[in-house]
Design an enzyme around this catalytic site. Structure first.
Site, PDB file in Angstrom:
ATOM      1  CB  ILE A  44      42.648  43.616  44.819  1.00 23.63           C
ATOM      2  CG1 ILE A  44      42.411  44.779  43.824  1.00 23.63           C
ATOM      3  CG2 ILE A  44      41.512  42.592  44.723  1.00 23.63           C
ATOM      4  CD1 ILE A  44      42.382  44.386  42.366  1.00 23.63           C
ATOM      5  CG  ASN A  56      52.377  49.084  44.474  1.00 22.37           C
ATOM      6  OD1 ASN A  56      52.929  50.176  44.637  1.00 22.37           O
ATOM      7  ND2 ASN A  56      51.176  48.986  43.942  1.00 22.37           N
ATOM      8  CB  SER A  92      43.960  42.565  33.662  1.00 24.60           C
ATOM      9  OG  SER A  92      43.707  43.875  33.237  1.00 24.60           O
ATOM     10  CE1 TYR A 125      49.103  44.032  35.210  1.00 25.92           C
ATOM     11  CE2 TYR A 125      47.476  45.017  33.734  1.00 25.92           C
ATOM     12  CZ  TYR A 125      47.789  44.336  34.908  1.00 25.92           C
ATOM     13  OH  TYR A 125      46.778  43.970  35.756  1.00 25.92           O
ATOM     14  CE  LYS A 155      47.848  40.659  35.934  1.00 22.54           C
ATOM     15  NZ  LYS A 155      48.027  39.998  37.232  1.00 22.54           N
ATOM     16  CE1 TYR A 165      40.243  39.931  39.822  1.00 22.84           C
ATOM     17  CE2 TYR A 165      41.976  41.510  40.290  1.00 22.84           C
ATOM     18  CZ  TYR A 165      41.370  40.295  40.524  1.00 22.84           C
ATOM     19  OH  TYR A 165      41.891  39.456  41.469  1.00 22.84           O
ATOM     20  CG  ASN A 186      50.211  55.750  35.981  1.00 24.93           C
ATOM     21  OD1 ASN A 186      50.701  56.763  35.508  1.00 24.93           O
ATOM     22  ND2 ASN A 186      50.946  54.772  36.494  1.00 24.93           N
ATOM     23  NE  ARG A 245      39.513  52.475  29.988  1.00 24.34           N
ATOM     24  CZ  ARG A 245      39.488  53.037  28.781  1.00 24.34           C
ATOM     25  NH1 ARG A 245      38.346  53.173  28.114  1.00 24.34           N
ATOM     26  NH2 ARG A 245      40.607  53.469  28.219  1.00 24.34           N
TER      27      ARG A 245
HETATM   28  P1  NAD Z   1      48.783  46.130  44.221  1.00 22.32           P
HETATM   29  O1  NAD Z   1      50.056  46.569  43.609  1.00 22.32           O
HETATM   30  O2  NAD Z   1      48.133  47.021  45.217  1.00 22.32           O
HETATM   31  O3  NAD Z   1      48.957  44.680  44.895  1.00 22.32           O
HETATM   32  C1  NAD Z   1      49.852  43.720  44.392  1.00 22.32           C
HETATM   33  C2  NAD Z   1      50.699  43.257  45.577  1.00 22.32           C
HETATM   34  O4  NAD Z   1      51.612  42.252  45.137  1.00 22.32           O
HETATM   35  C3  NAD Z   1      51.546  44.379  46.183  1.00 22.32           C
HETATM   36  O5  NAD Z   1      51.294  44.441  47.564  1.00 22.32           O
HETATM   37  C4  NAD Z   1      52.996  43.974  45.889  1.00 22.32           C
HETATM   38  O6  NAD Z   1      53.862  44.378  46.934  1.00 22.32           O
HETATM   39  C5  NAD Z   1      52.872  42.460  45.773  1.00 22.32           C
HETATM   40  N1  NAD Z   1      53.864  41.807  44.903  1.00 22.32           N
HETATM   41  C6  NAD Z   1      54.189  42.098  43.621  1.00 22.32           C
HETATM   42  N2  NAD Z   1      55.105  41.232  43.166  1.00 22.32           N
HETATM   43  C7  NAD Z   1      55.356  40.360  44.178  1.00 22.32           C
HETATM   44  C8  NAD Z   1      56.199  39.234  44.318  1.00 22.32           C
HETATM   45  N3  NAD Z   1      56.997  38.816  43.330  1.00 22.32           N
HETATM   46  N4  NAD Z   1      56.218  38.583  45.510  1.00 22.32           N
HETATM   47  C9  NAD Z   1      55.427  38.989  46.530  1.00 22.32           C
HETATM   48  N5  NAD Z   1      54.605  40.043  46.446  1.00 22.32           N
HETATM   49  C10 NAD Z   1      54.571  40.715  45.290  1.00 22.32           C
HETATM   50  O7  NAD Z   1      47.769  45.795  43.033  1.00 22.32           O
HETATM   51  P2  NAD Z   1      46.211  45.481  43.087  1.00 22.32           P
HETATM   52  O8  NAD Z   1      45.487  46.612  42.467  1.00 22.32           O
HETATM   53  O9  NAD Z   1      45.849  45.024  44.436  1.00 22.32           O
HETATM   54  O10 NAD Z   1      46.151  44.279  42.044  1.00 22.32           O
HETATM   55  C11 NAD Z   1      46.203  42.926  42.461  1.00 22.32           C
HETATM   56  C12 NAD Z   1      46.267  42.046  41.238  1.00 22.32           C
HETATM   57  O11 NAD Z   1      45.130  42.318  40.418  1.00 22.32           O
HETATM   58  C13 NAD Z   1      47.485  42.304  40.344  1.00 22.32           C
HETATM   59  O12 NAD Z   1      47.934  41.073  39.845  1.00 22.32           O
HETATM   60  C14 NAD Z   1      46.935  43.180  39.238  1.00 22.32           C
HETATM   61  O13 NAD Z   1      47.660  43.025  38.052  1.00 22.32           O
HETATM   62  C15 NAD Z   1      45.527  42.641  39.093  1.00 22.32           C
HETATM   63  N6  NAD Z   1      44.579  43.622  38.532  1.00 22.32           N
HETATM   64  C16 NAD Z   1      44.295  44.778  39.208  1.00 22.32           C
HETATM   65  C17 NAD Z   1      43.369  45.677  38.666  1.00 22.32           C
HETATM   66  C18 NAD Z   1      42.990  46.954  39.379  1.00 22.32           C
HETATM   67  O14 NAD Z   1      42.071  47.666  38.892  1.00 22.32           O
HETATM   68  N7  NAD Z   1      43.602  47.292  40.510  1.00 22.32           N
HETATM   69  C19 NAD Z   1      42.758  45.394  37.427  1.00 22.32           C
HETATM   70  C20 NAD Z   1      43.088  44.208  36.777  1.00 22.32           C
HETATM   71  C21 NAD Z   1      43.979  43.314  37.353  1.00 22.32           C
HETATM   72  N1  UDP Z   2      42.004  59.359  32.911  1.00 24.21           N
HETATM   73  C1  UDP Z   2      41.942  60.751  32.857  1.00 24.21           C
HETATM   74  N2  UDP Z   2      42.750  61.446  33.710  1.00 24.21           N
HETATM   75  C2  UDP Z   2      43.593  60.841  34.610  1.00 24.21           C
HETATM   76  C3  UDP Z   2      43.624  59.414  34.640  1.00 24.21           C
HETATM   77  C4  UDP Z   2      42.822  58.709  33.767  1.00 24.21           C
HETATM   78  O1  UDP Z   2      41.214  61.326  32.075  1.00 24.21           O
HETATM   79  O2  UDP Z   2      44.310  61.540  35.338  1.00 24.21           O
HETATM   80  C5  UDP Z   2      41.132  58.588  31.990  1.00 24.21           C
HETATM   81  C6  UDP Z   2      41.909  57.665  31.080  1.00 24.21           C
HETATM   82  O3  UDP Z   2      42.294  58.359  29.907  1.00 24.21           O
HETATM   83  C7  UDP Z   2      40.876  56.573  30.799  1.00 24.21           C
HETATM   84  C8  UDP Z   2      40.030  56.521  32.086  1.00 24.21           C
HETATM   85  O4  UDP Z   2      40.303  57.748  32.769  1.00 24.21           O
HETATM   86  O5  UDP Z   2      40.049  56.978  29.758  1.00 24.21           O
HETATM   87  C9  UDP Z   2      40.390  55.354  32.993  1.00 24.21           C
HETATM   88  O6  UDP Z   2      41.797  55.369  33.149  1.00 24.21           O
HETATM   89  P1  UDP Z   2      42.535  54.337  34.105  1.00 24.21           P
HETATM   90  O7  UDP Z   2      44.008  54.528  33.915  1.00 24.21           O
HETATM   91  O8  UDP Z   2      41.989  54.467  35.478  1.00 24.21           O
HETATM   92  O9  UDP Z   2      42.043  52.911  33.568  1.00 24.21           O
HETATM   93  P2  UDP Z   2      42.371  52.160  32.169  1.00 24.21           P
HETATM   94  O10 UDP Z   2      42.415  53.186  31.084  1.00 24.21           O
HETATM   95  O11 UDP Z   2      43.657  51.462  32.357  1.00 24.21           O
HETATM   96  O12 UDP Z   2      41.212  51.245  31.994  1.00 24.21           O
END
Ligand code: NAD
Ligand code: UDP
Length: 336
Positions: free
Chosen positions: A12, A35, A124, A148, A152, A176, A197, A230
Site C-alpha cells: 500500500i 516485507n 484494519s 494482529y 491495531k 481498510y 495467505n 468480503r
Molecule cells: P506490507 O507488508 O506490504 O507493507 C508494510 C511495510 O512496512 C513493509 O514494506 C515492511 O517492510 C515495513 N515495516 C514493517 N515493520 C517496520 C518497521 N518496524 N520499521 C520500518 N518498516 C517496517 O503491507 P501492506 O499491505 O502495504 O499494509 C500496510 C499497512 O496497512 C499495514 O500496517 C497493514 O497492517 C495495514 N493493512 C493492510 C491491509 C491489506 O489488505 N493489505 C488491510 C488492513 C490493514
Molecule cells: N480464501 C480462500 N482461499 C485462499 C485464500 C483465501 O478461499 O487460498 C478465502 C478466505 O477463506 C476468506 C476470503 O478468501 O473467506 C478472503 O480471505 P483473505 O485472507 O484474503 O482476507 P480475510 O479473510 O483476512 O478478510
C-alpha cells in the site's frame, strides 16, 4: 507538502508514494525491508520519473527516526509500517506486539518532539468483532480475533489518547477492508513473500502457474453461494481515501476513524469467476475445508467516509481483476 511514508516499500505504501508524487508532494520514505522491497521503490521511481529520499531503517529505532525528522521538515506522516500476517501473529504474538506498538509509539514521540502533528494511520477491518451484523459501521463493536487485529485496536487507542492529551494532534484512523489490485502501470502491486495467505494474490499466482489450484476454504457458510463474503477495495481507491484523509487532517484536529471499503460484499466464488471472466482464464479450483478463524461475512458501511472525507470507491470488480493479473504477469524477479 512533505510527507513521511513509513512502510513505503510495501504494497500500500508504494502506491501512496506514487500518488503523492503525482500530486506534486515531496515524500520521504522509511522502511526496514522486513516485507517491502527495493523493486517496489524502483517501480515508484519509474512511475513518477523522480527520485526521493529513502531511509532503510526500522522505525522503532528512535535515533534513526530522529535523523529523518532532523533532516526533513515533515508536514504529515502516513504510517503504513507494520507486520500484517494474521496467522503469523498467532504463532509469533510478541513479534507483532513489539513491532506494531513500538513503531507507533516511537513515531508519535518523535513527531511530537519535532512539532509534527498530522498522521494517517493504517488500521484494519480486523479490529471488528465477528459478532457484528453487516454492514460494519465505525461504531460496530471492536473485538479482534487475533493478535494482529489487537495490535491495531491498541494503536488506535494510543492515538486516540494522544489526541486527547495533545489537542494539536490530528490523526485519521483508516480501517481498510480487503485491499486488492495494482497500479495501472503494472509496475507495483501486492507481492507477498512465500505462499500467500490472502485470496487475491493466491488467485493471481495460481493463474501464473505457481500453484496447482486455488483451494476455496468452505462452501457451506450461511451466504448465498456458501462461500465467505468480503469487501474488496481497489488499491487506487484506497489511496484516494488517504488523499482525502490528508486533506481532512489539515482542517480537523483530534482523532477520527473511517472505514475504507466499497460497501459491496463479494463472495470467494464471485471473485474467482470475475477473475476468470475478466482475464479469459479458467483457474483450477477445488473446495477445501473452512479456514479456522474465518467468519462468513464482512463488508463496510462507506457512509461516514462519503459524508466526512468526501471519499467514494469508484473501481469495479473487473478493474480489480484486470490490474491484479497485469501486475502478476509483470512481477520483477526480485519481487518474487
Ligand atoms: P506490507 O507488508 O506490504 O507493507 C508494510 C511495510 O512496512 C513493509 O514494506 C515492511 O517492510 C515495513 N515495516 C514493517 N515493520 C517496520 C518497521 N518496524 N520499521 C520500518 N518498516 C517496517 O503491507 P501492506 O499491505 O502495504 O499494509 C500496510 C499497512 O496497512 C499495514 O500496517 C497493514 O497492517 C495495514 N493493512 C493492510 C491491509 C491489506 O489488505 N493489505 C488491510 C488492513 C490493514
Ligand atoms: N480464501 C480462500 N482461499 C485462499 C485464500 C483465501 O478461499 O487460498 C478465502 C478466505 O477463506 C476468506 C476470503 O478468501 O473467506 C478472503 O480471505 P483473505 O485472507 O484474503 O482476507 P480475510 O479473510 O483476512 O478478510
Amino acid at each position: 507538502m512533505k510527507i513521511l511514508v513509513t512502510g513505503g516499500a510495501g504494497y500500500i505504501g508504494s502506491h501512496m508514494c506514487a500518488e503523492l508524487l503525482r500530486l506534486g508532494h515531496e515524500i520521504v520514505v522509511a522502511d526496514n525491508f522486513s516485507n517491502g522491497t527495493q523493486a517496489a521503490l524502483d517501480g515508484v521511481k519509474k512511475i513518477s520519473g523522480s527520485d526521493f529520499p529513502f531511509y532503510e531503517t526500522d522505525i522503532r529505532d528512535e535515533n534513526a527516526l530522529e535523523k529523518i525528522f532532523y533532516e526533513h521538515k515533515i508536514d504529515c506522516v502516513t504510517h503504513f509500517a507494520g507486520l500484517k500476517a494474521v496467522g503469523k501473529s498467532v504463532s509469533e504474538p510478541l513479534e507483532y506486539y513489539e513491532n506494531n506498538l513500538n513503531s507507533t509509539l516511537t513515531l508519535c514521540r518523535t513527531m511530537r518532539k519535532h512539532g509534527v502533528f498530522r498522521m494517517i494511520f493504517s488500521s484494519s477491518a480486523a479490529t471488528y468483532s465477528p459478532e457484528n451484523s453487516v454492514p460494519l459501521t465505525e461504531d460496530s463493536v471492536l473485538g479482534a480475533t487475533n493478535p494482529y487485529g489487537r495490535t491495531k485496536i491498541m494503536c488506535e487507542e494510543i492515538l486516540r489518547d494522544l489526541c486527547i492529551a495533545e489537542p494539536r494532534f490530528s490523526v485519521v484512523l483508516l480501517r481498510y477492508f480487503n485491499a486488492v489490485g495494482a497500479h495501472e502501470s503494472g509496475l507495483i502491486g501486492d507481492c507477498p513473500r512465500g505462499i500467500p495467505n490472502n485470496l487475491m494474490p493466491f488467485i493471481s499466482q495460481t493463474a501464473a502457474g505457481l500453484h496447482s489450484e486455488l483451494k476455496i476454504f468452505g462452501n457451506d457458510y450461511n451466504t448465498p453461494d456458501g462461500t465467505c463474503i468480503r469487501d474488496y477495495i481497489h488499491i487506487t481507491d484506497l489511496i484516494d481515501g488517504h488523499v482525502c484523509a490528508i486533506e481532512f487532517s489539515a482542517e480537523n484536529a483530534g482523532c477520527e476513524v473511517f472505514n475504507l471499503g466499497t460497501g459491496r460484499g463479494i463472495s470467494v466464488l464471485e471473485m474467482v469467476d470475475a477473475f476468470d471472466k475478466t482475464n479469459g482464464l479458467k483457474l483450477p479450483r477445488s473446495i477445501a475445508p473452512r479456514r479456522p478463524g474465518d467468519f462468513p461475512e464482512a463488508y463496510a458501511s462507506p457512509e461516514k467516509a462519503e459524508k466526512m472525507l468526501k471519499f467514494r470507491a469508484k473501481k469495479s470488480l473487473e478493474d480489480m481483476c484486470r490490474d491484479t493479473w497485469k501486475f502478476q504477469r509483470n512481477v520483477p524477479s526480485e519481487m518474487r
